[in-house]
Design a protein around this motif. Structure first.
Motif, PDB file in Angstrom:
ATOM      1  N   ALA A  46       0.830  -1.207   0.000  1.00  0.00           N
ATOM      2  CA  ALA A  46       0.000   0.000   0.000  1.00  0.00           C
ATOM      3  C   ALA A  46       0.864   1.256   0.000  1.00  0.00           C
ATOM      4  N   MET A  47       1.933   1.239   0.786  1.00  0.00           N
ATOM      5  CA  MET A  47       2.854   2.371   0.815  1.00  0.00           C
ATOM      6  C   MET A  47       3.512   2.577  -0.544  1.00  0.00           C
ATOM      7  N   GLN A  48       3.868   1.504  -1.206  1.00  0.00           N
ATOM      8  CA  GLN A  48       4.492   1.626  -2.518  1.00  0.00           C
ATOM      9  C   GLN A  48       3.544   2.279  -3.521  1.00  0.00           C
ATOM     10  N   LYS A  49       2.257   1.936  -3.447  1.00  0.00           N
ATOM     11  CA  LYS A  49       1.250   2.577  -4.306  1.00  0.00           C
ATOM     12  C   LYS A  49       1.150   4.069  -4.001  1.00  0.00           C
ATOM     13  N   LEU A  50       1.084   4.394  -2.723  1.00  0.00           N
ATOM     14  CA  LEU A  50       0.962   5.793  -2.319  1.00  0.00           C
ATOM     15  C   LEU A  50       2.190   6.601  -2.729  1.00  0.00           C
ATOM     16  N   LEU A  51       3.355   6.051  -2.468  1.00  0.00           N
ATOM     17  CA  LEU A  51       4.578   6.765  -2.812  1.00  0.00           C
ATOM     18  C   LEU A  51       4.665   7.026  -4.309  1.00  0.00           C
ATOM     19  N   ALA A  52       4.283   6.048  -5.112  1.00  0.00           N
ATOM     20  CA  ALA A  52       4.308   6.232  -6.561  1.00  0.00           C
ATOM     21  C   ALA A  52       3.398   7.384  -6.971  1.00  0.00           C
ATOM     22  N   ALA A  53       2.214   7.468  -6.361  1.00  0.00           N
ATOM     23  CA  ALA A  53       1.265   8.524  -6.701  1.00  0.00           C
ATOM     24  C   ALA A  53       1.751   9.888  -6.215  1.00  0.00           C
ATOM     25  N   PHE A  54       2.269   9.948  -5.004  1.00  0.00           N
ATOM     26  CA  PHE A  54       2.789  11.217  -4.495  1.00  0.00           C
ATOM     27  C   PHE A  54       3.956  11.708  -5.348  1.00  0.00           C
ATOM     28  N   ARG A  55       4.854  10.802  -5.702  1.00  0.00           N
ATOM     29  CA  ARG A  55       6.021  11.197  -6.481  1.00  0.00           C
ATOM     30  C   ARG A  55       5.639  11.607  -7.895  1.00  0.00           C
ATOM     31  N   ALA A  56       4.697  10.897  -8.490  1.00  0.00           N
ATOM     32  CA  ALA A  56       4.274  11.221  -9.851  1.00  0.00           C
ATOM     33  C   ALA A  56       3.625  12.595  -9.925  1.00  0.00           C
ATOM     34  N   ILE A  98      14.463   4.096   7.450  1.00  0.00           N
ATOM     35  CA  ILE A  98      13.218   3.728   6.805  1.00  0.00           C
ATOM     36  C   ILE A  98      13.429   2.454   5.992  1.00  0.00           C
ATOM     37  N   ASP A  99      12.472   1.556   6.066  1.00  0.00           N
ATOM     38  CA  ASP A  99      12.538   0.272   5.362  1.00  0.00           C
ATOM     39  C   ASP A  99      12.934   0.492   3.896  1.00  0.00           C
ATOM     40  N   SER A 100      13.901  -0.287   3.432  1.00  0.00           N
ATOM     41  CA  SER A 100      14.443  -0.089   2.084  1.00  0.00           C
ATOM     42  C   SER A 100      13.401  -0.268   0.986  1.00  0.00           C
ATOM     43  N   ARG A 101      12.325  -0.997   1.281  1.00  0.00           N
ATOM     44  CA  ARG A 101      11.280  -1.212   0.281  1.00  0.00           C
ATOM     45  C   ARG A 101      10.465   0.049   0.009  1.00  0.00           C
ATOM     46  N   ILE A 102      10.540   1.006   0.931  1.00  0.00           N
ATOM     47  CA  ILE A 102       9.818   2.273   0.777  1.00  0.00           C
ATOM     48  C   ILE A 102      10.755   3.431   1.109  1.00  0.00           C
ATOM     49  N   ALA A 103      12.012   3.264   0.780  1.00  0.00           N
ATOM     50  CA  ALA A 103      13.041   4.224   1.178  1.00  0.00           C
ATOM     51  C   ALA A 103      12.794   5.609   0.581  1.00  0.00           C
ATOM     52  N   PRO A 104      13.153   6.651   1.325  1.00  0.00           N
ATOM     53  CA  PRO A 104      13.019   8.014   0.793  1.00  0.00           C
ATOM     54  C   PRO A 104      13.855   8.214  -0.468  1.00  0.00           C
ATOM     55  N   VAL A 105      13.375   9.087  -1.340  1.00  0.00           N
ATOM     56  CA  VAL A 105      14.135   9.499  -2.519  1.00  0.00           C
ATOM     57  C   VAL A 105      14.481  10.970  -2.357  1.00  0.00           C
ATOM     58  N   GLU A 106      15.310  11.475  -3.247  1.00  0.00           N
ATOM     59  CA  GLU A 106      15.726  12.872  -3.170  1.00  0.00           C
ATOM     60  C   GLU A 106      14.504  13.800  -3.170  1.00  0.00           C
ATOM     61  N   GLY A 107      14.518  14.762  -2.283  1.00  0.00           N
ATOM     62  CA  GLY A 107      13.413  15.700  -2.177  1.00  0.00           C
ATOM     63  C   GLY A 107      12.411  15.351  -1.094  1.00  0.00           C
ATOM     64  N   GLU A 108      12.523  14.151  -0.509  1.00  0.00           N
ATOM     65  CA  GLU A 108      11.656  13.758   0.598  1.00  0.00           C
ATOM     66  C   GLU A 108      12.399  13.944   1.917  1.00  0.00           C
ATOM     67  N   TYR A 109      11.642  14.194   2.973  1.00  0.00           N
ATOM     68  CA  TYR A 109      12.244  14.541   4.260  1.00  0.00           C
ATOM     69  C   TYR A 109      12.028  13.424   5.267  1.00  0.00           C
ATOM     70  N   THR A 110      13.076  13.121   6.034  1.00  0.00           N
ATOM     71  CA  THR A 110      12.956  12.164   7.134  1.00  0.00           C
ATOM     72  C   THR A 110      13.033  12.924   8.452  1.00  0.00           C
ATOM     73  N   LEU A 111      11.978  12.826   9.226  1.00  0.00           N
ATOM     74  CA  LEU A 111      11.852  13.553  10.482  1.00  0.00           C
ATOM     75  C   LEU A 111      12.101  12.605  11.647  1.00  0.00           C
TER      76      LEU A 111
END
Length: 234
Positions: free
Chosen positions: A71-81, A127-140
């Motif tokens: 589910a996170m992978q789906k969300l991340l793809a949509a947010f990034r796109a 963060i779990d490598s399967r949903i790891a942050p990409v450039e431009g995302e923030y880890t708090l």
């Protein structure tokens, strides 16, 4: 707990939810806060200490691997796109000696084993490598249950003109719930993404999502969230 017991627990919970829904609706609860115009993803504690086996904080692995991470992978793809803000949240502590006169754990160590998420072990709070942050995302990095409490989260969301937060992560009964409660208190439309929230204890997710949906935010399925995110392209 055996599968039969979990199914029976789910049945009993649903029975209780059905009765409570009638009461809530009669009294004007379960209203919708709805999606706003500019969302951000706030992903709470989907770091290795929670998502992988072998840690006291480890959550339900079957749900994690088969439901939450996909589910996170789906969300991340949509947010990034769609070029929308993503905040990954993790928890760790620098002073983990419970006998120290001063620590960044405060009194929380009197309740839970926060000493096992030592900041020195970078892998635990990564963060779990399967949903790891990409450039431009923030880890708090947070120290308390809520991702808002004592952090810069509200400020950076407002600076990005965010009015809606889609909240995911663990645990439903603590860090996710507290983040959602503080989110709506700080003026954000709060959306709990149903398939992307987990816990360690059977029944905790179902109960907390039901209660959140009644009083603090909208519980929405991941596919509906993705449809909403993609609609913002226009």
């Amino acid at each position: 707990m055996q599968d039969f017991d979990v199914k029976e627990l789910d049945r009993l919970l649903q029975q209780a939810f059905d009765a409570a829904t009638a009461l809530y609706q009669q009294r004007g609860f379960q209203r919708r806060v709805g999606f706003g115009k500019r969302p951000a993803l706030v992903s709470v504690d989907l770091a290795n200490a929670w998502t992988r086996p072998g840690n006291p904080f480890t959550c339900d692995q079957e749900k994690m691997d088969n439901e939450i991470i996909p589910a996170m992978q789906k969300l991340l793809a949509a947010f990034r796109a769609n070029g929308l803000p993503v905040i990954h949240v993790t928890t760790a502590y620098e002073i983990t000696d419970r006998k120290a006169p001063f620590t960044d754990m405060g009194l929380w160590h009197d309740k839970i084993p926060v000493d096992v998420v030592d900041l020195k072990d970078k892998d635990l709070c990564a963060i779990d490598s399967r949903i790891a942050p990409v450039e431009g995302e923030y880890t708090l990095l947070k120290k308390r249950a809520s991702a808002f409490h004592g952090t810069e989260l509200a400020g950076i969301l407002r600076a990005a003109n965010v009015d809606t937060i889609l909240v995911t992560g663990v645990t439903a009964c603590a860090c996710v719930r507290q983040t959602i409660c503080d989110g709506i208190a700080d003026g954000f439309r709060t959306i709990a993404v149903k398939e992307a929230i987990g816990d360690r204890v059977p029944g905790a997710v179902a109960w907390n999502l039901f209660d959140i949906d009644a009083k603090f935010g909208d519980v929405v399925g991941v596919d509906d969230c993705v449809t909403y995110l993609n609609s913002l392209k226009a």
